[in-house]
Scaffold this motif. Structure first.
Motif, PDB file in Angstrom:
ATOM      1  N   ARG A  95       0.852  -1.187   0.000  1.00 42.66           N
ATOM      2  CA  ARG A  95       0.000   0.000   0.000  1.00 42.66           C
ATOM      3  C   ARG A  95       0.885   1.233   0.000  1.00 42.66           C
ATOM      4  NH1 ARG A  95      -4.265  -1.720   4.777  1.00 42.66           N
ATOM      5  NH2 ARG A  95      -5.121  -3.553   3.711  1.00 42.66           N
ATOM      6  N   THR A  96       0.451   2.242  -0.725  1.00 42.19           N
ATOM      7  CA  THR A  96       1.186   3.502  -0.762  1.00 42.19           C
ATOM      8  C   THR A  96       0.715   4.369   0.392  1.00 42.19           C
ATOM      9  OG1 THR A  96       1.406   3.366  -3.147  1.00 42.19           O
ATOM     10  CG2 THR A  96       1.743   5.531  -2.152  1.00 42.19           C
ATOM     11  N   GLN A  97       1.685   4.902   1.117  1.00 44.14           N
ATOM     12  CA  GLN A  97       1.378   5.776   2.245  1.00 44.14           C
ATOM     13  C   GLN A  97       2.304   6.981   2.175  1.00 44.14           C
ATOM     14  OE1 GLN A  97       1.471   3.722   5.992  1.00 44.14           O
ATOM     15  NE2 GLN A  97       0.980   5.545   7.174  1.00 44.14           N
ATOM     16  N   THR A  98       1.757   8.152   2.417  1.00 49.36           N
ATOM     17  CA  THR A  98       2.552   9.369   2.421  1.00 49.36           C
ATOM     18  C   THR A  98       3.000   9.666   3.846  1.00 49.36           C
ATOM     19  OG1 THR A  98       1.288  10.203   0.548  1.00 49.36           O
ATOM     20  CG2 THR A  98       2.576  11.817   1.786  1.00 49.36           C
ATOM     21  N   ILE A  99       4.322   9.762   4.024  1.00 51.50           N
ATOM     22  CA  ILE A  99       4.900  10.068   5.330  1.00 51.50           C
ATOM     23  C   ILE A  99       5.824  11.254   5.143  1.00 51.50           C
ATOM     24  CG2 ILE A  99       6.310   9.195   7.234  1.00 51.50           C
ATOM     25  CD1 ILE A  99       5.475   6.350   6.330  1.00 51.50           C
ATOM     26  N   THR A 100       5.563  12.316   5.902  1.00 58.41           N
ATOM     27  CA  THR A 100       6.305  13.578   5.812  1.00 58.41           C
ATOM     28  C   THR A 100       6.474  14.027   4.358  1.00 58.41           C
ATOM     29  OG1 THR A 100       8.480  12.493   5.891  1.00 58.41           O
ATOM     30  CG2 THR A 100       7.544  13.200   8.000  1.00 58.41           C
ATOM     31  N   GLY A 101       5.379  13.961   3.600  1.00 61.32           N
ATOM     32  CA  GLY A 101       5.369  14.467   2.232  1.00 61.32           C
ATOM     33  C   GLY A 101       5.972  13.555   1.179  1.00 61.32           C
ATOM     34  N   LYS A 102       6.418  12.377   1.555  1.00 62.46           N
ATOM     35  CA  LYS A 102       7.017  11.453   0.599  1.00 62.46           C
ATOM     36  C   LYS A 102       6.195  10.169   0.542  1.00 62.46           C
ATOM     37  CE  LYS A 102      11.359   9.258  -0.655  1.00 62.46           C
ATOM     38  NZ  LYS A 102      12.743   9.015  -0.335  1.00 62.46           N
ATOM     39  N   ASP A 103       5.975   9.646  -0.673  1.00 64.13           N
ATOM     40  CA  ASP A 103       5.215   8.415  -0.847  1.00 64.13           C
ATOM     41  C   ASP A 103       6.114   7.195  -0.661  1.00 64.13           C
ATOM     42  OD1 ASP A 103       2.866   9.755  -1.355  1.00 64.13           O
ATOM     43  OD2 ASP A 103       3.041   9.607  -3.536  1.00 64.13           O
ATOM     44  N   TYR A 104       5.623   6.235   0.116  1.00 66.29           N
ATOM     45  CA  TYR A 104       6.327   4.979   0.350  1.00 66.29           C
ATOM     46  C   TYR A 104       5.388   3.830   0.015  1.00 66.29           C
ATOM     47  CZ  TYR A 104       9.677   7.672   3.127  1.00 66.29           C
ATOM     48  OH  TYR A 104      10.618   8.578   3.548  1.00 66.29           O
ATOM     49  N   SER A 105       5.927   2.781  -0.584  1.00 62.27           N
ATOM     50  CA  SER A 105       5.178   1.549  -0.798  1.00 62.27           C
ATOM     51  C   SER A 105       5.499   0.643   0.384  1.00 62.27           C
ATOM     52  CB  SER A 105       5.575   0.888  -2.118  1.00 62.27           C
ATOM     53  OG  SER A 105       4.881  -0.338  -2.256  1.00 62.27           O
TER      54      SER A 105
END
Length: 129
Positions: A95-105
């Motif tokens: 799942r893609t999640q945005t953490i501190t403005g950056k997208d992570y899979s």
């Protein structure tokens, strides 16, 4: 002729309907907090052991919202889920999640049911337990 056409359409559609099962293959996992602590997300503080392959998936989170009500009651009452004390059935999803403005899979273990109590040998990837 229309019966033959219908049979052909059903046969042709059957593999399409089966595709989601391949995409989200279920396995049995021992999920736990591995004792790691981080100052910046994403953090690999949880891991899951895939009992079918023996592979440890580091940095996986768990989604237990799909558990049956009786299984949710078990996980809500104690720390069995995070201490690797149970085996859950489910699948790994990204799942893609945005953490501190950056997208992570990020990897998520989507649990569908509790299978049994985990054996000590299955919990050895849980370093702090």
């Amino acid at each position: 002729m229309s019966g033959l056409r219908l049979a052909f359409l059903i046969a042709a559609a059957s593999p399409i309907g089966a595709l989601p099962a391949f995409a989200a293959a279920q396995s049995s996992y021992v999920y736990c907090d591995n004792g790691l602590r981080c100052f910046k997300a994403p953090c690999p503080s949880n891991s899951a052991l895939d009992l079918a392959t023996g592979k440890i998936i580091k940095g996986v989170s768990i989604d237990a919202s799909g558990l049956p009500q009786a299984d949710k009651a078990i996980t809500d009452q104690s720390d069995v889920l995070y201490n690797g004390k149970i085996v859950v059935r489910g699948s790994i999803q990204h799942r893609t999640q945005t953490i501190t403005g950056k997208d992570y899979s990020l990897s998520w273990l989507v649990a569908t049911r509790i299978v049994r109590t985990a054996k000590d040998s299955e919990r050895k990837h849980c370093s702090s337990h």
